[in-house]
Design a protein around this motif. Structure first.
Motif, PDB file in Angstrom:
ATOM      1  N   VAL A  66      32.242  38.271  34.473  1.00  0.00           N
ATOM      2  CA  VAL A  66      31.828  39.412  35.284  1.00  0.00           C
ATOM      3  C   VAL A  66      32.567  39.325  36.614  1.00  0.00           C
ATOM      4  CG1 VAL A  66      29.905  40.545  36.468  1.00  0.00           C
ATOM      5  CG2 VAL A  66      29.541  39.482  34.233  1.00  0.00           C
ATOM      6  N   TYR A  67      33.305  40.388  36.953  1.00  0.00           N
ATOM      7  CA  TYR A  67      34.063  40.381  38.212  1.00  0.00           C
ATOM      8  C   TYR A  67      34.426  41.811  38.587  1.00  0.00           C
ATOM      9  CZ  TYR A  67      37.554  39.152  41.737  1.00  0.00           C
ATOM     10  OH  TYR A  67      38.254  39.027  42.908  1.00  0.00           O
ATOM     11  N   GLY A  68      34.153  42.181  39.834  1.00  0.00           N
ATOM     12  CA  GLY A  68      34.579  43.485  40.341  1.00  0.00           C
ATOM     13  C   GLY A  68      34.049  44.669  39.567  1.00  0.00           C
ATOM     14  N   GLY A  69      32.814  44.563  39.056  1.00  0.00           N
ATOM     15  CA  GLY A  69      32.210  45.677  38.330  1.00  0.00           C
ATOM     16  C   GLY A  69      32.637  45.808  36.891  1.00  0.00           C
ATOM     17  N   SER A  70      33.372  44.824  36.385  1.00  0.00           N
ATOM     18  CA  SER A  70      33.828  44.873  34.998  1.00  0.00           C
ATOM     19  C   SER A  70      33.372  43.625  34.252  1.00  0.00           C
ATOM     20  CB  SER A  70      35.353  44.986  34.928  1.00  0.00           C
ATOM     21  OG  SER A  70      35.960  43.825  35.477  1.00  0.00           O
ATOM     22  N   LEU A  71      33.474  43.662  32.940  1.00  0.00           N
ATOM     23  CA  LEU A  71      33.167  42.524  32.082  1.00  0.00           C
ATOM     24  C   LEU A  71      34.339  42.347  31.130  1.00  0.00           C
ATOM     25  CD1 LEU A  71      30.974  40.412  31.225  1.00  0.00           C
ATOM     26  CD2 LEU A  71      30.269  42.057  29.485  1.00  0.00           C
ATOM     27  N   VAL A  72      35.047  41.219  31.262  1.00  0.00           N
ATOM     28  CA  VAL A  72      36.240  40.962  30.462  1.00  0.00           C
ATOM     29  C   VAL A  72      35.952  39.840  29.471  1.00  0.00           C
ATOM     30  CG1 VAL A  72      38.685  40.334  30.496  1.00  0.00           C
ATOM     31  CG2 VAL A  72      37.716  41.684  32.371  1.00  0.00           C
ATOM     32  N   PHE A  73      36.265  40.071  28.206  1.00  0.00           N
ATOM     33  CA  PHE A  73      35.966  39.113  27.143  1.00  0.00           C
ATOM     34  C   PHE A  73      37.174  38.226  26.836  1.00  0.00           C
ATOM     35  CE2 PHE A  73      32.718  42.244  26.692  1.00  0.00           C
ATOM     36  CZ  PHE A  73      31.625  41.581  26.148  1.00  0.00           C
ATOM     37  N   TYR A  74      36.865  36.974  26.410  1.00  0.00           N
ATOM     38  CA  TYR A  74      37.893  36.011  26.043  1.00  0.00           C
ATOM     39  C   TYR A  74      37.514  35.352  24.721  1.00  0.00           C
ATOM     40  CZ  TYR A  74      39.392  36.760  30.811  1.00  0.00           C
ATOM     41  OH  TYR A  74      39.815  37.362  31.974  1.00  0.00           O
ATOM     42  N   ASP A  75      38.531  34.889  23.986  1.00  0.00           N
ATOM     43  CA  ASP A  75      38.291  34.338  22.650  1.00  0.00           C
ATOM     44  C   ASP A  75      37.498  33.038  22.689  1.00  0.00           C
ATOM     45  OD1 ASP A  75      39.612  36.432  21.430  1.00  0.00           O
ATOM     46  OD2 ASP A  75      41.550  35.402  21.398  1.00  0.00           O
ATOM     47  N   THR A  76      37.637  32.273  23.774  1.00  0.00           N
ATOM     48  CA  THR A  76      36.929  30.993  23.877  1.00  0.00           C
ATOM     49  C   THR A  76      36.200  30.898  25.211  1.00  0.00           C
ATOM     50  OG1 THR A  76      38.756  29.787  24.918  1.00  0.00           O
ATOM     51  CG2 THR A  76      38.739  29.896  22.496  1.00  0.00           C
ATOM     52  N   ILE A  77      35.175  30.060  25.244  1.00  0.00           N
ATOM     53  CA  ILE A  77      34.424  29.864  26.476  1.00  0.00           C
ATOM     54  C   ILE A  77      35.260  29.107  27.495  1.00  0.00           C
ATOM     55  CG2 ILE A  77      33.300  27.746  25.671  1.00  0.00           C
ATOM     56  CD1 ILE A  77      31.812  30.544  27.908  1.00  0.00           C
ATOM     57  N   ASP A  78      36.148  28.226  27.042  1.00  0.00           N
ATOM     58  CA  ASP A  78      37.003  27.484  27.973  1.00  0.00           C
ATOM     59  C   ASP A  78      37.941  28.418  28.729  1.00  0.00           C
ATOM     60  OD1 ASP A  78      35.964  24.961  27.526  1.00  0.00           O
ATOM     61  OD2 ASP A  78      37.299  24.553  25.844  1.00  0.00           O
ATOM     62  N   GLU A  79      38.486  29.415  28.031  1.00  0.00           N
ATOM     63  CA  GLU A  79      39.368  30.380  28.689  1.00  0.00           C
ATOM     64  C   GLU A  79      38.600  31.185  29.728  1.00  0.00           C
ATOM     65  OE1 GLU A  79      42.670  33.821  27.533  1.00  0.00           O
ATOM     66  OE2 GLU A  79      41.300  33.044  25.997  1.00  0.00           O
ATOM     67  N   ALA A  80      37.383  31.608  29.377  1.00  0.00           N
ATOM     68  CA  ALA A  80      36.561  32.370  30.328  1.00  0.00           C
ATOM     69  C   ALA A  80      36.219  31.521  31.554  1.00  0.00           C
ATOM     70  CB  ALA A  80      35.287  32.853  29.643  1.00  0.00           C
ATOM     71  N   ASN A  81      35.860  30.264  31.336  1.00  0.00           N
ATOM     72  CA  ASN A  81      35.552  29.372  32.455  1.00  0.00           C
ATOM     73  C   ASN A  81      36.762  29.190  33.371  1.00  0.00           C
ATOM     74  OD1 ASN A  81      32.817  28.448  32.474  1.00  0.00           O
ATOM     75  ND2 ASN A  81      33.217  27.273  30.613  1.00  0.00           N
ATOM     76  N   GLU A  82      37.941  29.035  32.775  1.00  0.00           N
ATOM     77  CA  GLU A  82      39.159  28.843  33.558  1.00  0.00           C
ATOM     78  C   GLU A  82      39.448  30.063  34.425  1.00  0.00           C
ATOM     79  OE1 GLU A  82      43.957  28.125  32.846  1.00  0.00           O
ATOM     80  OE2 GLU A  82      42.541  27.795  31.199  1.00  0.00           O
ATOM     81  N   VAL A  83      39.329  31.264  33.836  1.00  0.00           N
ATOM     82  CA  VAL A  83      39.563  32.493  34.593  1.00  0.00           C
ATOM     83  C   VAL A  83      38.540  32.630  35.711  1.00  0.00           C
ATOM     84  CG1 VAL A  83      39.507  35.016  34.473  1.00  0.00           C
ATOM     85  CG2 VAL A  83      40.679  33.699  32.690  1.00  0.00           C
ATOM     86  N   HIS A  84      37.282  32.355  35.425  1.00  0.00           N
ATOM     87  CA  HIS A  84      36.225  32.453  36.434  1.00  0.00           C
ATOM     88  C   HIS A  84      36.509  31.535  37.627  1.00  0.00           C
ATOM     89  CE1 HIS A  84      32.402  32.265  38.458  1.00  0.00           C
ATOM     90  NE2 HIS A  84      32.198  31.025  38.057  1.00  0.00           N
ATOM     91  N   HIS A  85      36.852  30.284  37.362  1.00  0.00           N
ATOM     92  CA  HIS A  85      37.090  29.347  38.458  1.00  0.00           C
ATOM     93  C   HIS A  85      38.364  29.698  39.222  1.00  0.00           C
ATOM     94  CE1 HIS A  85      33.693  26.765  37.725  1.00  0.00           C
ATOM     95  NE2 HIS A  85      33.997  26.701  36.439  1.00  0.00           N
ATOM     96  N   ARG A  86      39.351  30.263  38.552  1.00  0.00           N
ATOM     97  CA  ARG A  86      40.554  30.707  39.244  1.00  0.00           C
ATOM     98  C   ARG A  86      40.225  31.855  40.204  1.00  0.00           C
ATOM     99  NH1 ARG A  86      44.037  33.092  35.249  1.00  0.00           N
ATOM    100  NH2 ARG A  86      44.009  31.002  34.313  1.00  0.00           N
ATOM    101  N   LEU A  87      39.374  32.772  39.750  1.00  0.00           N
ATOM    102  CA  LEU A  87      38.968  33.889  40.615  1.00  0.00           C
ATOM    103  C   LEU A  87      38.181  33.388  41.818  1.00  0.00           C
ATOM    104  CD1 LEU A  87      37.902  36.467  37.876  1.00  0.00           C
ATOM    105  CD2 LEU A  87      39.846  36.696  39.434  1.00  0.00           C
ATOM    106  N   GLN A  88      37.348  32.369  41.611  1.00  0.00           N
ATOM    107  CA  GLN A  88      36.566  31.831  42.716  1.00  0.00           C
ATOM    108  C   GLN A  88      37.452  31.138  43.749  1.00  0.00           C
ATOM    109  OE1 GLN A  88      33.242  32.720  42.949  1.00  0.00           O
ATOM    110  NE2 GLN A  88      34.143  33.907  41.298  1.00  0.00           N
ATOM    111  N   ARG A  89      38.492  30.466  43.282  1.00  0.00           N
ATOM    112  CA  ARG A  89      39.425  29.832  44.217  1.00  0.00           C
ATOM    113  C   ARG A  89      40.183  30.879  45.027  1.00  0.00           C
ATOM    114  NH1 ARG A  89      40.264  26.277  39.772  1.00  0.00           N
ATOM    115  NH2 ARG A  89      42.118  27.424  39.145  1.00  0.00           N
ATOM    116  N   LEU A  90      40.562  31.980  44.385  1.00  0.00           N
ATOM    117  CA  LEU A  90      41.275  33.050  45.098  1.00  0.00           C
ATOM    118  C   LEU A  90      40.353  33.704  46.138  1.00  0.00           C
ATOM    119  CD1 LEU A  90      43.184  34.750  42.140  1.00  0.00           C
ATOM    120  CD2 LEU A  90      44.195  33.417  44.008  1.00  0.00           C
ATOM    121  N   ALA A  91      39.073  33.868  45.761  1.00  0.00           N
ATOM    122  CA  ALA A  91      38.128  34.528  46.681  1.00  0.00           C
ATOM    123  C   ALA A  91      37.838  33.667  47.909  1.00  0.00           C
ATOM    124  CB  ALA A  91      36.833  34.833  45.943  1.00  0.00           C
ATOM    125  N   SER A  92      37.937  32.350  47.747  1.00  0.00           N
ATOM    126  CA  SER A  92      37.618  31.459  48.865  1.00  0.00           C
ATOM    127  C   SER A  92      38.839  31.237  49.758  1.00  0.00           C
ATOM    128  CB  SER A  92      37.099  30.125  48.334  1.00  0.00           C
ATOM    129  OG  SER A  92      38.092  29.483  47.553  1.00  0.00           O
TER     130      SER A  92
END
Length: 220
Positions: free
Chosen positions: A194-220
């Protein structure tokens, strides 16, 4: 199946509008285990409430062809003046389940002993969590929702919770929200962010976790 069709969600707070989601379109099929990542305030719990049907979208439609639980472990629905047993009976009637069967399950799973027959207002936080887990898992659903909570109490009780959730993941649909990557990895095969009003799906939970943490690093 759960389907979101052009779903948007906006909260109107006095003169302020908070746009949470815009034009969500997705399907969750029977048997999937989905882990949802997102920052605090991104809309994860709002999304879960719309999936459960306890909150409606501002625009669009949510279609459900599966019976769907309330978030596992959710305790705010209890009447604190009633006993744990009376709360279990009340919820069993709401879902057209055998009162005795639900009560027997809760008594065995929550292991509250004599406190099951005392007012919920006398319970500790851990005891309320045990009751909430027991009642949540006593009702058979085709889709189970888990919002942050995966265990409460001592180690033995946490293991029982984990085993019960894994069984439901393997025999039903499971949708889980958690900030803990390890928890999502344990229960979920597919991921979404969940980011910026959207919900983006990924084939694996590891990929979703990686994208989420990358977004958090960019936001900080």
């Amino acid at each position: 199946m759960i389907e979101f069709e052009n779903v948007s969600k906006t909260y109107h707070i006095r003169k302020f509008e908070k746009h949470v989601f815009a034009d969500l379109n997705f399907k969750i099929h029977k048997g999937e285990s989905l882990g949802i990542c997102g920052a605090n305030g991104a809309g994860k719990s709002t999304l879960m409430r719309m999936i459960a049907g306890v909150e409606y979208p501002t625009k669009g439609k949510v279609h459900r062809s599966m019976t769907t639980s309330w978030p596992i472990g959710y305790a705010s629905c209890f009447y604190h003046n009633l006993t744990g047993a009376d709360n279990a009976r009340f919820i069993s009637r709401l879902y057209n389940h055998s009162e005795q069967a639900v009560l027997d399950y809760v008594e065995d799973f929550a292991q509250l002993g004599a406190y099951l027959y005392q007012p919920v207002g006398t319970y500790s936080a851990g005891m309320v969590a045990r009751l909430a887990f027991g009642i949540s898992l006593a009702i058979d659903f085709e889709c189970y929702l888990v919002d942050e909570i995966t265990g409460a109490g001592d180690e033995r009780f946490r293991i029982r919770c984990e085993e019960a959730l894994l069984h439901r993941r393997d025999n039903a649909t499971l949708i889980m929200i958690s900030h803990d990557p390890g928890t999502l990895r344990q229960y979920c095969r597919r991921g979404a962010v969940v980011y910026g009003g959207s919900l983006v799906f990924y084939d694996t939970i590891d990929e979703a976790n990686e994208v989420h943490h990358r977004l958090q690093r960019l936001a900080s």
